[in-house]
Design an enzyme around this catalytic site. Structure first.
Site, short mmCIF file in Angstrom:
data_model
loop_
_atom_site.label_atom_id
_atom_site.label_comp_id
_atom_site.label_asym_id
_atom_site.label_seq_id
_atom_site.Cartn_x
_atom_site.Cartn_y
_atom_site.Cartn_z
N LYS A 188 0.84 -1.21 0.00
CA LYS A 188 0.00 0.00 0.00
C LYS A 188 0.87 1.26 0.00
CE LYS A 188 -1.69 2.51 3.23
NZ LYS A 188 -2.28 3.01 4.48
N ASP A 207 -6.32 0.72 0.63
CA ASP A 207 -6.40 1.13 2.03
C ASP A 207 -7.76 0.70 2.56
OD1 ASP A 207 -8.21 2.89 0.97
OD2 ASP A 207 -7.52 4.59 2.16
#
Ligand code: SF4
Length: 290
Positions: A188, A207
Site C-alpha cells: 500500500k 487502504d
C-alpha cells in the site's frame, strides 16, 4: 433516480438484506393495446415484468447471469467517479517522495487530517532524510505520538531513513522491489509513493476505503488487501489505477462511509447492490458488503 422507481429503505429487521430473487410467475396477463388479455408464461413473463426496470440494463455474462465486473459496468462506475471526483489527489501533505513516504507510514490506523496536523512541524524539525536517519526511534516517538501506534511507526520511519541513506544515496527509490525492502513499507505504502509522487502505476492502493468500497461494488469478493489489489488490477484499466484509488478514497471519506453510507446522495447508487446500503432502488446482494 429513474422516474417511476420507488426507492426502498432497508428494513430495520435486516430482512431486506437478502438478495431479492425475482421468480417468473406461472402466468401473467400481457396488457398491450393491440392484444389485450394475452397470457404469457415462464421466461417471457419474467422478461415482460423486468422491462423498463434497472434489471433490464444490468451487465450479464454470455450465459445471461449478472456479472459485476462486466466491462460496461466497470466503465460506467469509472465514468461516474470521474464526474464526482474529477481532479482528486493524495490528501497527505508532502513536498517530496521522502515526506510522502513518512506521511503514509504515519497514516496507518490514523486519519489523513490527523497526519497532516503532525507532519508540517515534523518536517520543519527534521528537514532531510539524513536528519531522520540520525535519530533513534525513541527520539522520534514524542513527535508522532498523536498518530497512534507511535512506537512501531517511529521504528519504521527511522529504519526506513537509515536504509534510504545507506542503500539508496538518500533518494527514495522509484522501484517497488526496492521500496518493499524499507522497514514499515508494504504494497500500500509503496503504491502510494510510486503513484502519487513518481506517477508510476505499478499497482492499486488498497487502504481501508478501497477495501470496503471494492467489496460493496462487487469488484472483488476477497478480504485480503493483496488479493483485492490483484482483482482490481484485472478489472480496472491500468491508466486508471492511480486516479481510481484517489477517487475511491475520497468517496469513502465523503459518502461511502463505513457505518452508514450516504446511499441516497450517491451517484453510483443505481449500480450498487451492496447488502449494507442504507437506501436502494435496486436489488441488494447479501454477499456484497464491507
Ligand atoms: S450506494 Fe451506498 S454503499 Fe453503494 S457506493 Fe454509494 S454510498 Fe456506497
Amino acid at each position: 433516480m429513474p422516474r417511476g422507481v420507488v426507492p426502498r429503505r432497508p428494513a430495520r429487521s435486516g430482512s431486506q438484506d437478502k438478495a431479492r430473487v425475482v421468480r417468473a410467475p406461472a402466468s401473467v396477463k400481457l396488457a398491450t393495446p393491440s392484444r389485450p388479455g394475452k397470457t404469457i408464461t415462464g421466461k417471457a413473463a419474467l422478461a415482460n415484468k423486468s422491462s423498463g426496470s434497472a434489471a433490464k440494463q444490468r451487465p450479464r455474462t454470455s450465459a445471461g447471469r449478472y456479472n459485476p465486473v462486466a466491462p460496461e459496468r466497470i466503465a460506467e462506475i469509472l465514468k461516474r467517479l470521474d464526474e464526482l471526483y474529477p481532479d482528486v489527489k493524495c490528501a497527505l501533505t508532502h513536498a517530496s517522495a521522502w515526506e510522502l513516504l513518512v506521511a503514509t507510514i504515519l497514516s496507518a490506523q490514523s486519519t489523513d487530517v490527523n497526519v497532516n496536523r503532525v507532519t508540517p512541524e515534523l518536517f520543519r524539525k527534521y528537514p532531510t532524510v539524513e536528519a531522520f536517519a540520525a535519530l533513534s526511534p525513541e527520539q522520534l516517538e514524542p513527535d508522532v505520538r498523536s498518530t497512534g501506534f507511535f512506537r512501531n511507526k517511529s521504528k519504521s520511519v527511522v529504519g526506513a531513513a537509515k536504509r534510504v541513506v545507506a542503500e539508496f544515496g538518500g533518494q527514495v527509490p522509484d522501484d517497488i522491489e526496492k521500496l518493499l525492502t524499507l522497514p514499515g513499507v508494504a504494497r500500500k505504502t509503496a503504491n502510494v509513493v510510486l503513484g502519487s509522487w513518481f506517477n508510476k502505476a505499478v499497482g492499486v492502493v488498497v487502504d481501508t476505503h478501497v477495501h470496503r468500497i471494492s467489496r460493496r461494488l462487487e469488484l472483488t469478493k476477497q478480504d485480503d488487501p493483496q488479493k483485492i489489489e490483484q482483482d482490481l488490477m484485472k478489472v480496472i484499466p491500468r491508466e486508471k489505477w492511480i486516479l481510481f484509488s484517489h477517487q475511491i478514497i475520497w468517496h469513502g471519506r465523503k459518502l461511502c462511509i463505513a457505518r452508514k453510507p450516504k446511499c441516497a446522495e450517491c451517484s453510483l447508487e443505481t449500480l450498487c447492490h451492496a447488502g449494507d446500503k442504507t437506501w436502494s432502488t435496486v436489488d441488494m446482494h447479501k454477499n456484497a458488503k464491507a
